[in-house]
Every structure is written in C-alpha cells, then in structure tokens.
Design a protein around this motif. Structure first.
Motif, PDB file in Angstrom:
ATOM      1  N   ARG A 101       0.917  -1.381   0.085  1.00  0.00           N
ATOM      2  CA  ARG A 101       0.158   0.072   0.063  1.00  0.00           C
ATOM      3  C   ARG A 101       0.798   1.362  -0.040  1.00  0.00           C
ATOM      4  O   ARG A 101       1.796   1.472   0.873  1.00  0.00           O
ATOM      5  N   GLN A 102       0.402   2.054  -0.828  1.00  0.00           N
ATOM      6  CA  GLN A 102       1.114   3.527  -1.144  1.00  0.00           C
ATOM      7  C   GLN A 102       2.495   3.344  -0.984  1.00  0.00           C
ATOM      8  O   GLN A 102       3.265   4.069  -0.283  1.00  0.00           O
ATOM      9  N   ALA A 103       3.116   2.457  -1.601  1.00  0.00           N
ATOM     10  CA  ALA A 103       4.634   2.235  -1.731  1.00  0.00           C
ATOM     11  C   ALA A 103       5.379   3.098  -2.595  1.00  0.00           C
ATOM     12  O   ALA A 103       6.568   2.885  -2.684  1.00  0.00           O
ATOM     13  N   TYR A 104       4.725   3.638  -3.592  1.00  0.00           N
ATOM     14  CA  TYR A 104       5.320   4.440  -4.862  1.00  0.00           C
ATOM     15  C   TYR A 104       4.670   5.968  -4.865  1.00  0.00           C
ATOM     16  O   TYR A 104       3.454   6.243  -4.659  1.00  0.00           O
ATOM     17  N   PHE A 105       5.539   7.082  -5.034  1.00  0.00           N
ATOM     18  CA  PHE A 105       4.974   8.217  -5.173  1.00  0.00           C
ATOM     19  C   PHE A 105       5.262   8.741  -6.568  1.00  0.00           C
ATOM     20  O   PHE A 105       6.676   8.693  -6.898  1.00  0.00           O
ATOM     21  N   CYS A 106       4.339   9.203  -7.071  1.00  0.00           N
ATOM     22  CA  CYS A 106       4.390   9.593  -8.507  1.00  0.00           C
ATOM     23  C   CYS A 106       3.543  10.736  -8.742  1.00  0.00           C
ATOM     24  O   CYS A 106       2.239  10.938  -8.540  1.00  0.00           O
ATOM     25  N   GLU A 107       3.887  12.170  -9.359  1.00  0.00           N
ATOM     26  CA  GLU A 107       2.875  13.002  -9.775  1.00  0.00           C
ATOM     27  C   GLU A 107       2.204  13.551  -8.513  1.00  0.00           C
ATOM     28  O   GLU A 107       0.987  13.834  -8.779  1.00  0.00           O
ATOM     29  N   GLY A 108       2.631  13.673  -7.280  1.00  0.00           N
ATOM     30  CA  GLY A 108       2.011  14.247  -6.193  1.00  0.00           C
ATOM     31  C   GLY A 108       1.094  13.156  -5.553  1.00  0.00           C
ATOM     32  O   GLY A 108       0.368  13.604  -4.584  1.00  0.00           O
ATOM     33  N   GLN A 109       1.123  12.059  -5.968  1.00  0.00           N
ATOM     34  CA  GLN A 109       0.169  10.847  -5.264  1.00  0.00           C
ATOM     35  C   GLN A 109       0.968   9.817  -4.955  1.00  0.00           C
ATOM     36  O   GLN A 109       1.876   9.309  -5.837  1.00  0.00           O
ATOM     37  N   TYR A 110       0.505   9.022  -3.844  1.00  0.00           N
ATOM     38  CA  TYR A 110       0.943   7.789  -3.578  1.00  0.00           C
ATOM     39  C   TYR A 110       0.243   6.795  -4.228  1.00  0.00           C
ATOM     40  O   TYR A 110      -0.927   6.979  -4.604  1.00  0.00           O
ATOM     41  N   HIS A 111       0.988   5.545  -4.912  1.00  0.00           N
ATOM     42  CA  HIS A 111       0.361   4.652  -5.633  1.00  0.00           C
ATOM     43  C   HIS A 111       0.577   3.246  -4.842  1.00  0.00           C
ATOM     44  O   HIS A 111       1.799   3.248  -4.387  1.00  0.00           O
ATOM     45  N   ASP A 112      -0.422   2.326  -4.944  1.00  0.00           N
ATOM     46  CA  ASP A 112      -0.176   1.120  -4.397  1.00  0.00           C
ATOM     47  C   ASP A 112       0.892   0.228  -5.306  1.00  0.00           C
ATOM     48  O   ASP A 112       0.796   0.563  -6.633  1.00  0.00           O
ATOM     49  N   CYS A 113       1.487  -0.911  -4.920  1.00  0.00           N
ATOM     50  CA  CYS A 113       2.333  -1.825  -5.797  1.00  0.00           C
ATOM     51  C   CYS A 113       1.894  -3.288  -5.693  1.00  0.00           C
ATOM     52  O   CYS A 113       1.480  -3.589  -4.460  1.00  0.00           O
ATOM     53  N   VAL A 114       1.633  -3.574  -7.004  1.00  0.00           N
ATOM     54  CA  VAL A 114       1.209  -5.021  -7.059  1.00  0.00           C
ATOM     55  C   VAL A 114       2.322  -5.832  -7.048  1.00  0.00           C
ATOM     56  O   VAL A 114       3.241  -5.930  -7.456  1.00  0.00           O
ATOM     57  N   ASN A 115       2.385  -6.874  -5.937  1.00  0.00           N
ATOM     58  CA  ASN A 115       3.330  -8.105  -5.598  1.00  0.00           C
ATOM     59  C   ASN A 115       2.801  -9.359  -6.480  1.00  0.00           C
ATOM     60  O   ASN A 115       1.713  -9.699  -6.341  1.00  0.00           O
ATOM     61  N   LEU A 116       3.704  -9.880  -7.434  1.00  0.00           N
ATOM     62  CA  LEU A 116       3.270 -11.181  -8.001  1.00  0.00           C
ATOM     63  C   LEU A 116       4.521 -12.181  -7.985  1.00  0.00           C
ATOM     64  O   LEU A 116       5.675 -11.966  -7.527  1.00  0.00           O
ATOM     65  N   SER A 117       4.064 -13.245  -8.236  1.00  0.00           N
ATOM     66  CA  SER A 117       5.180 -14.562  -8.012  1.00  0.00           C
ATOM     67  C   SER A 117       4.842 -15.423  -8.878  1.00  0.00           C
ATOM     68  O   SER A 117       3.541 -15.774  -9.448  1.00  0.00           O
ATOM     69  N   LEU A 118       5.566 -16.470  -9.197  1.00  0.00           N
ATOM     70  CA  LEU A 118       5.428 -17.776 -10.129  1.00  0.00           C
ATOM     71  C   LEU A 118       6.272 -18.744  -9.738  1.00  0.00           C
ATOM     72  O   LEU A 118       7.570 -18.346  -9.122  1.00  0.00           O
TER      73      LEU A 118
END
Length: 186
Positions: free
Chosen positions: A156-173
């Motif tokens: 949650r809110q792990a990335y900041f860009c253009e004035g907003q925090y964004h969530d990041c999706v973790n994937l695996s295989l």
C-alpha cells in the motif's frame, strides 16, 4: 542476431554490451514517460552511473540484465533483469523495461518474461520468481499475469509519482506452476 542468449519467436535476449550504453538505452532512463512507474527518472541519468552499473552487473552472480532485441530488425527495445538471485532459497526477482514507446502493448514484455522464466526454472534450478509493478502500470501487471504470475499482495502506498502515492502489486511464479503450465500447453 547479435550474440543471442535466449531466443523466442519475435525477440531474443542477449547480455548487455558496452555499445548499448551509447544507444537509446541512455535516454530511456531520462524519459519521464518511460520511467513514470519506475525508480529511474527521478534524477538525471549519467554516463558515469551507467558505466558503473554495467561493470557491476557484468561480473555479478546475483544480478544480470539482458537486452531485449527484436529479431527482425536487430533492434534493442528494452531490458529484462534477474535480481537478488538467492541460490540457497532458489529465488530471484524479475524487472523489465520496454524503453521504445512504439513497442509498448505488442506483447514483447510477455515474451521476454516467458523466455527468462523458462531459463530460470529449467537451467538455474530456481523455485520462485517475484515481480512487482505500480498498480497504475497495467501493461506491466498484465505482461506478468500473461506469463503465468499470480498476484499475491499489495504494498500500500509504496510508490510516489506526480503528487500521489500509489499501491504496488506483488506477483510471483513457482517452478511447479510453470512446469504444469508448460505441460498443459503440450
């Protein structure tokens, strides 16, 4: 083809070459559209930084970056990396960059991911591959899912860009999932 390492239908992967540092690759890391959802592009790219990165990764046993090259044109369009390789736990992380905007949405990222996954599971004897992408980077998330990766969580809110925090999706295989998928394809 120029020094192919892993060969697919439309692309091949090869080790980075010093000449790549002089090509479009340098500018990809300065292009705000290309790097919008990446940690690159926050500060200007420099030749010295790229040279140091190249030298470090070229001798590393836990990091490798491969050029993604269109077979037909022998054109370097991006890179795919295998990072944090842990031979004890048999795991690693995959990162990808398609730097040439005219190649976005063409399935090249998925093809590159599949080529690298096959190598990881059938030659390197890895068991788990992880990847992550900002939730707004739908193309990247889709490419990993098409290659067989499963969403396993959200940072949650792990990335900041253009004035907003964004969530990041973790994937695996996992290797077992990969092999079952390959067997089902027949």
């Amino acid at each position: 083809m120029y020094h192919p390492f892993l060969v697919g239908d439309r692309i091949y992967l090869r080790g980075l070459e010093k000449a790549d540092l002089q090509g479009n690759y340098f500018q990809w890391l300065n292009d705000q559209n290309v790097t919008k959802w990446m940690r690159h592009g926050i500060f200007p790219n420099s030749y010295e930084a790229m040279q140091a990165f190249y030298e470090q990764q070229s001798i590393s046993k836990t990091e490798t970056v491969l050029a993604i090259v269109l077979k037909e044109q022998d054109r370097h369009i991006g890179n795919i990396g295998l990072h944090s390789i842990n031979y004890l736990f048999r795991s690693a992380e995959i990162g990808i960059l398609i730097g040439e905007a005219d190649c976005w949405g063409q399935g090249y990222a998925t093809e590159a991911i599949i080529l690298l996954c096959n190598h990881c599971f059938t030659r390197l004897n890895l068991n788990r591959l992880a990847a992550g992408a900002v939730d707004q980077n739908l193309g990247s998330v889709r490419a990993f899912e098409k290659a067989g990766f499963t969403r396993e969580g959200i940072a949650r809110q792990a990335y900041f860009c253009e004035g907003q925090y964004h969530d990041c999706v973790n994937l695996s295989l996992l290797a077992g999932e990969w092999l079952a998928r390959q067997t089902a394809k027949g």
